[in-house]
Scaffold this active site. Sequence first.
Site, PDB file in Angstrom:
ATOM      1  N   THR A 173      -4.216  -1.289   5.134  1.00  0.00           N
ATOM      2  CA  THR A 173      -5.116  -1.131   6.281  1.00  0.00           C
ATOM      3  C   THR A 173      -4.378  -1.110   7.606  1.00  0.00           C
ATOM      4  O   THR A 173      -4.737  -0.341   8.517  1.00  0.00           O
ATOM      5  CB  THR A 173      -6.160  -2.257   6.273  1.00  0.00           C
ATOM      6  OG1 THR A 173      -6.910  -2.184   5.056  1.00  0.00           O
ATOM      7  CG2 THR A 173      -7.114  -2.131   7.450  1.00  0.00           C
ATOM      8  N   HIS A 177      -9.008  -7.387   1.046  1.00  0.00           N
ATOM      9  CA  HIS A 177      -8.731  -5.999   1.376  1.00  0.00           C
ATOM     10  C   HIS A 177      -9.458  -5.591   2.659  1.00  0.00           C
ATOM     11  O   HIS A 177     -10.490  -6.151   3.025  1.00  0.00           O
ATOM     12  CB  HIS A 177      -9.205  -5.072   0.246  1.00  0.00           C
ATOM     13  CG  HIS A 177      -8.395  -5.167  -0.995  1.00  0.00           C
ATOM     14  ND1 HIS A 177      -8.802  -5.872  -2.103  1.00  0.00           N
ATOM     15  CD2 HIS A 177      -7.193  -4.642  -1.305  1.00  0.00           C
ATOM     16  CE1 HIS A 177      -7.882  -5.763  -3.045  1.00  0.00           C
ATOM     17  NE2 HIS A 177      -6.894  -5.027  -2.594  1.00  0.00           N
ATOM     18  N   ASP A 231      -1.687   2.520  -7.586  1.00  0.00           N
ATOM     19  CA  ASP A 231      -2.305   1.249  -7.228  1.00  0.00           C
ATOM     20  C   ASP A 231      -3.796   1.227  -7.556  1.00  0.00           C
ATOM     21  O   ASP A 231      -4.507   2.220  -7.343  1.00  0.00           O
ATOM     22  CB  ASP A 231      -2.106   1.017  -5.723  1.00  0.00           C
ATOM     23  CG  ASP A 231      -2.516  -0.364  -5.271  1.00  0.00           C
ATOM     24  OD1 ASP A 231      -2.237  -1.333  -6.004  1.00  0.00           O
ATOM     25  OD2 ASP A 231      -3.112  -0.477  -4.182  1.00  0.00           O
ATOM     26  N   HIS A 232      -4.258   0.103  -8.070  1.00  0.00           N
ATOM     27  CA  HIS A 232      -5.697  -0.138  -8.297  1.00  0.00           C
ATOM     28  C   HIS A 232      -6.371   0.998  -9.055  1.00  0.00           C
ATOM     29  O   HIS A 232      -7.410   1.520  -8.632  1.00  0.00           O
ATOM     30  CB  HIS A 232      -6.409  -0.351  -6.957  1.00  0.00           C
ATOM     31  CG  HIS A 232      -6.391  -1.763  -6.483  1.00  0.00           C
ATOM     32  ND1 HIS A 232      -6.965  -2.805  -7.179  1.00  0.00           N
ATOM     33  CD2 HIS A 232      -5.850  -2.312  -5.372  1.00  0.00           C
ATOM     34  CE1 HIS A 232      -6.783  -3.936  -6.511  1.00  0.00           C
ATOM     35  NE2 HIS A 232      -6.096  -3.664  -5.425  1.00  0.00           N
ATOM     36  N   HIS A 258      -2.208  -8.848  -2.567  1.00  0.00           N
ATOM     37  CA  HIS A 258      -2.953  -7.730  -2.007  1.00  0.00           C
ATOM     38  C   HIS A 258      -3.625  -8.164  -0.713  1.00  0.00           C
ATOM     39  O   HIS A 258      -3.735  -9.345  -0.417  1.00  0.00           O
ATOM     40  CB  HIS A 258      -4.019  -7.258  -3.004  1.00  0.00           C
ATOM     41  CG  HIS A 258      -3.464  -6.530  -4.182  1.00  0.00           C
ATOM     42  ND1 HIS A 258      -3.889  -5.277  -4.554  1.00  0.00           N
ATOM     43  CD2 HIS A 258      -2.505  -6.866  -5.077  1.00  0.00           C
ATOM     44  CE1 HIS A 258      -3.236  -4.878  -5.618  1.00  0.00           C
ATOM     45  NE2 HIS A 258      -2.378  -5.836  -5.963  1.00  0.00           N
ATOM     46  N   GLY A 259      -4.073  -7.192   0.085  1.00  0.00           N
ATOM     47  CA  GLY A 259      -4.752  -7.521   1.334  1.00  0.00           C
ATOM     48  C   GLY A 259      -3.849  -8.126   2.378  1.00  0.00           C
ATOM     49  O   GLY A 259      -4.305  -8.883   3.250  1.00  0.00           O
ATOM     50  N   ASN A 284       1.541  -6.089  -0.684  1.00  0.00           N
ATOM     51  CA  ASN A 284       0.865  -4.808  -0.471  1.00  0.00           C
ATOM     52  C   ASN A 284       0.271  -4.726   0.931  1.00  0.00           C
ATOM     53  O   ASN A 284      -0.450  -5.635   1.363  1.00  0.00           O
ATOM     54  CB  ASN A 284      -0.263  -4.638  -1.478  1.00  0.00           C
ATOM     55  CG  ASN A 284       0.225  -4.353  -2.876  1.00  0.00           C
ATOM     56  OD1 ASN A 284       1.401  -4.540  -3.192  1.00  0.00           O
ATOM     57  ND2 ASN A 284      -0.673  -3.904  -3.729  1.00  0.00           N
ATOM     58  N   SER A 303      -3.357   4.934  -4.370  1.00  0.00           N
ATOM     59  CA  SER A 303      -4.449   4.248  -5.050  1.00  0.00           C
ATOM     60  C   SER A 303      -5.429   5.230  -5.673  1.00  0.00           C
ATOM     61  O   SER A 303      -5.409   6.442  -5.395  1.00  0.00           O
ATOM     62  CB  SER A 303      -5.203   3.365  -4.051  1.00  0.00           C
ATOM     63  OG  SER A 303      -5.942   4.182  -3.147  1.00  0.00           O
TER      64      SER A 303
END
Length: 284
Positions: free
Chosen positions: A232, A179, A81-82, A207-208, A229, A47
């Site tokens: 964390t 996220h 990513d991002h 995401h998250g 994705n 990212s």
Amino acid sequence: MHTRFLVAEAVRTGSAVLAFNVITLEHAEGVADGLERAGVPGLLQVSENAVRYHADRMGPLLAACREVAAAAAVPVGIHLDHLRDEALVRAGVAAAAGLGVTSVMVDASELDDAANVATTAALARVAHGAGLWVEAELGAIGGKGGAHTPGVRTDPDEARAFVAATGVDGLAVAVGSAHAMTSATARLDLGLVGRLAAAVPVPLVLHGSSGVPAATLRAAVAAGIRKVNVGTALNVALTAQVRTALGGDGALTDPRTYLARGREAVAEVVAATARAVLPDACAA
């Protein structure tokens, strides 16, 4: 392995590509190990935040990911990513071929709608010119502040129009995840996932996913999510092992000892996620 091929196979089979965020070499090695254990392909994701952590030098980490992916016993692709900074997007696209990168997420979602469309369309053309698969975001994903607030949801009609206007290959959608969640308590709007999948002509990205229970992730894939994705959850597992190792031995100084435990924890999370979410993953 090119992201385009991995996503296309997921679309063909009604499955999903698991994509895991990488910050260190231990992340990359652990992800590849976990994918091998589960017998499934996947993506290593770097990212913008990870690039910033590495003093804005994306080359060394991506080169490491390239070598880890090449050595893996299952197909592994590399995704940026991002990326919010336009200059970073352009730099990533320019360096992609040499670093094994085959896809990029252009994240202009913090801009107003017109600027998001214009910026995403322009950068998608640049990335497509380099042969990259392009992901973007319309509905904000929770957990980032500002426009990224929990409760935001992607509208199917707006999503269809956004894809038509930008020419992107995949769309990250806001359906209830956030996220940076450290517990799997998010509740997805699976009905909305289905409506988005019916309305949008490109694969949907969630995401998250660290904050989503495994059973819900399976249901989201069944409803039409084609890229999942995870970030964390890897950090939680790695950090817990490092903290335990250092806390249990005040004289410990060799980073190989505690980082090996962290890397193994990452591999376990990846393998467990694959087995829980993907029907074709190996149970062994």
